[in-house]
Scaffold this active site. Structure first.
Site, PDB file in Angstrom:
ATOM      1  N   ASN A 385     -11.516 -57.125  -1.079  1.00 55.80           N
ATOM      2  CA  ASN A 385     -10.085 -57.000  -1.263  1.00 55.80           C
ATOM      3  C   ASN A 385      -9.379 -56.769   0.082  1.00 55.80           C
ATOM      4  O   ASN A 385      -8.812 -57.706   0.653  1.00 55.80           O
ATOM      5  CB  ASN A 385      -9.807 -55.864  -2.266  1.00 55.80           C
ATOM      6  CG  ASN A 385      -8.371 -55.784  -2.687  1.00 55.80           C
ATOM      7  OD1 ASN A 385      -7.506 -56.341  -2.025  1.00 55.80           O
ATOM      8  ND2 ASN A 385      -8.105 -55.113  -3.782  1.00 55.80           N
ATOM      9  N   ASP A 386      -9.443 -55.554   0.611  1.00 54.17           N
ATOM     10  CA  ASP A 386      -8.710 -55.231   1.851  1.00 54.17           C
ATOM     11  C   ASP A 386      -9.015 -56.199   2.992  1.00 54.17           C
ATOM     12  O   ASP A 386      -8.112 -56.558   3.749  1.00 54.17           O
ATOM     13  CB  ASP A 386      -9.069 -53.813   2.334  1.00 54.17           C
ATOM     14  CG  ASP A 386      -8.613 -52.753   1.352  1.00 54.17           C
ATOM     15  OD1 ASP A 386      -7.755 -53.060   0.509  1.00 54.17           O
ATOM     16  OD2 ASP A 386      -9.124 -51.623   1.432  1.00 54.17           O
ATOM     17  N   VAL A 387     -10.269 -56.610   3.099  1.00 59.52           N
ATOM     18  CA  VAL A 387     -10.649 -57.435   4.251  1.00 59.52           C
ATOM     19  C   VAL A 387     -10.102 -58.861   4.150  1.00 59.52           C
ATOM     20  O   VAL A 387     -10.295 -59.666   5.055  1.00 59.52           O
ATOM     21  CB  VAL A 387     -12.181 -57.482   4.454  1.00 59.52           C
ATOM     22  CG1 VAL A 387     -12.717 -56.072   4.715  1.00 59.52           C
ATOM     23  CG2 VAL A 387     -12.891 -58.112   3.283  1.00 59.52           C
ATOM     24  N   THR A 388      -9.390 -59.151   3.035  1.00 57.98           N
ATOM     25  CA  THR A 388      -8.778 -60.479   2.882  1.00 57.98           C
ATOM     26  C   THR A 388      -7.261 -60.373   2.766  1.00 57.98           C
ATOM     27  O   THR A 388      -6.594 -61.366   2.499  1.00 57.98           O
ATOM     28  CB  THR A 388      -9.272 -61.162   1.592  1.00 57.98           C
ATOM     29  OG1 THR A 388      -8.808 -60.382   0.468  1.00 57.98           O
ATOM     30  CG2 THR A 388     -10.782 -61.252   1.528  1.00 57.98           C
ATOM     31  N   ALA A 426      -7.991 -49.290   0.484  1.00 50.90           N
ATOM     32  CA  ALA A 426      -6.764 -48.807   1.118  1.00 50.90           C
ATOM     33  C   ALA A 426      -5.676 -48.505   0.083  1.00 50.90           C
ATOM     34  O   ALA A 426      -4.609 -47.998   0.428  1.00 50.90           O
ATOM     35  CB  ALA A 426      -6.258 -49.817   2.139  1.00 50.90           C
TER      36      ALA A 426
END
Ligand code: NAP
Length: 462
Positions: A385-388, A426
């Protein structure tokens, strides 16, 4: 006998260095682990033959340690590795701190003290770092395991109070170095170090724990290195220095990958005020079934799979391997995009994918793969999720603004496997999910990938 022990120590030190070198690449990582284990076995063996010991005590410690360590290795799941690491740092640091304390009292400082200035300096560093790492690591473990509240705990003048406390501890340490006979000061010094470990961790949120654990790893290593000087043991100096520097390098890599500074991690109370602009309007997104997803994949000629923390939760690596095989057999080019902080610890994705024997040359690091997304037909995001999240590139108000991300949104089609629209680590919404070219595939990663795999053969010639 002494020279035999020295040779054993040299070989063992060399094995530790080779171990770190080999662990740099997944191809040789296994060899690296064995080299480290062999080095440690030699180190213990050398120490045992080199000195006179009370064997009862050593055997008792051996059995107590194994009785705690072995079950932990089996009980703790992969997703809890950061907690486990924190716990082992607490144990290592406790050992170093207690050895330092024992040395201090055993060489009971007298006027004709054996504790020369230099040894006292090392001993004070050893116990200061050792004790603060014990409580710091236990706090980190508690926050990650959610035994303690994982949000940052702040109060007025927190940094000032911490700084004053730390200064007092240092001053006591300096006084002890100058006048080692002031033994009454030692318990106060040790107590303050323990309290400081707790206070240092209070304002740090659960999200930053993995980085802090790497830093605590470094402190435990430096403490062991100082212990080497106290005990005049060269191997401990080498091993401690390697541990101390590799922990520091790792935490720097993690800070960079999240676009954060050390001071921000340690004193920033990150994740406290989530300036979450709660969107009132329901935003539209498209979802699809496993059958539709299989059809999209089959029509593609290049697919980039983006794994994240959800892969670890679902333990989907073996199913992903089946999907990989099935697509490759159809002549589709499949690669894996590895973000440096995907998951909950560095190398998390590499370890999981290696477990399923996915060829290493198919795993591509973020900087190398980002240029490929625009030419790629399908980006298949599995539990990441966050890393995209494109907000990291464009939204200055986002808590992850500036964090380097995988440019998944530039692929022709995006498919995202996750259980719901819930946010990731996050705690923020991801615009990727609302794009026209994005299909949400709702379900557990393992189950959903399994269904896609089942759909694929059925579609041959369809
Ligand atoms: P993430 O942002 O935490 O997102 C993981 C997603 O996986 C969640 O949105 C969740 O959505 C989904 N998920 C959970 N269980 C699942 C299951 N069983 N099946 C399918 N999906 C599942 O993960 P990420 O993209 O890997 O990012 C890592 C985050 O951790 C970053 O914010 C990074 O800064 C932080 N972090 C990483 C490290 C490190 O060293 N790797 C260290 C410190 C911090 P649903 O609930 O909807 O399923």
């Amino acid at each position: 006998m002494d020279s035999l022990v020295s040779y054993i120590y040299i070989i063992s030190g060399a094995l530790f260095i080779l171990s770190l070198k080999w662990m740099n690449s997944p191809v040789s990582a296994r060899r690296g682990v064995f080299a480290g284990e062999a080095g440690m076995l030699l180190a213990i063996g050398g120490t045992l033959i080199g000195h006179h010991h009370n064997w009862e005590w050593i055997l008792a410690a051996f059995f107590i340690g194994s009785a705690i360590g072995v079950p932990i290795a089996y009980i703790m799941p992969m997703t809890a590795v950061p907690q486990r690491t924190a716990m082992s740092h607490a144990c290592g640091a406790l050992a170093a701190a207690l050895v330092g304390t024992a040395e201090f009292y055993q060489r009971q400082p007298r006027a004709d003290s054996e504790l020369s200035g230099f040894v006292m300096v090392a001993l004070i560093i050893e116990t200061l770092l050792g004790f603060l790492t014990v409580t710091g690591s236990l706090m980190a473990m508690g926050k990650l395991q959610e035994i303690l509240p994982s949000r940052p705990m702040t109060y007025k003048n927190q940094n000032l109070i911490n700084a004053v406390l730390f200064t007092i501890a240092i001053l006591l340490g300096v006084r002890l170095i100058m006048v080692p006979t002031d033994t009454v000061l030692f318990p106060i010094f040790a107590g303050l170090s323990l309290v400081f470990g707790v206070l240092l961790l209070l304002p740090i949120g659960g999200a930053d724990m993995p980085t802090v654990i790497a830093l605590l790893n470094s402190y435990a290593g430096l403490s062991a290195c100082a212990m080497g000087f106290v005990l005049n043991n060269h191997l401990l100096v080498i091993a401690g220095a390697l541990d101390g520097s590799s922990g520091l390098i790792l935490s720097i890599i993690m800070c960079k990958a999240m676009n954060r500074s050390f001071t921000n991690v340690l004193f920033g109370a990150f994740g406290q005020i989530q300036a979450s602009v709660t969107r009132t309007e329901q935003r539209a997104y498209r979802s699809a079934s496993a059958e539709e997803a299989a059809a999209v994949l089959e029509a593609a000629s290049s697919v980039i799979i983006v794994p994240g923390y959800g892969l670890a939760v679902a333990q989907a690596q073996h199913k992903i391997r089946e999907l990989f095989d099935s697509l490759m057999k159809r002549g589709i080019d499949v690669k894996f995009a590895i973000h440096p902080v995907a998951g909950r610890m560095p190398g998390h994705m590499n370890v999981l994918l290696a477990e399923a024997d996915i060829p290493y040359d198919r795993l591509v690091e973020m900087d190398d793969i980002n240029g490929e997304f625009p030419q790629c037909d399908v980006a298949l995001v599995i539990g990441a999720n966050d890393v995209t999240n494109p907000a990291a590139r464009s939204d200055k108000t986002s808590p992850i603004y500036g964090m380097p991300i995988l440019d998944v949104d530039r692929a022709r089609t995006v498919m995202v496997i996750k259980r719901s629209m819930s946010p990731g680590f996050a705690g923020i919404d991801n615009d990727l999910y609302y794009m026209d070219k994005t299909l949400m595939l709702f379900g557990d990663a393992k189950a959903f990938v399994g269904e896609i795999v089942k759909e694929l053969p059925a579609r041959v010639g369809a």
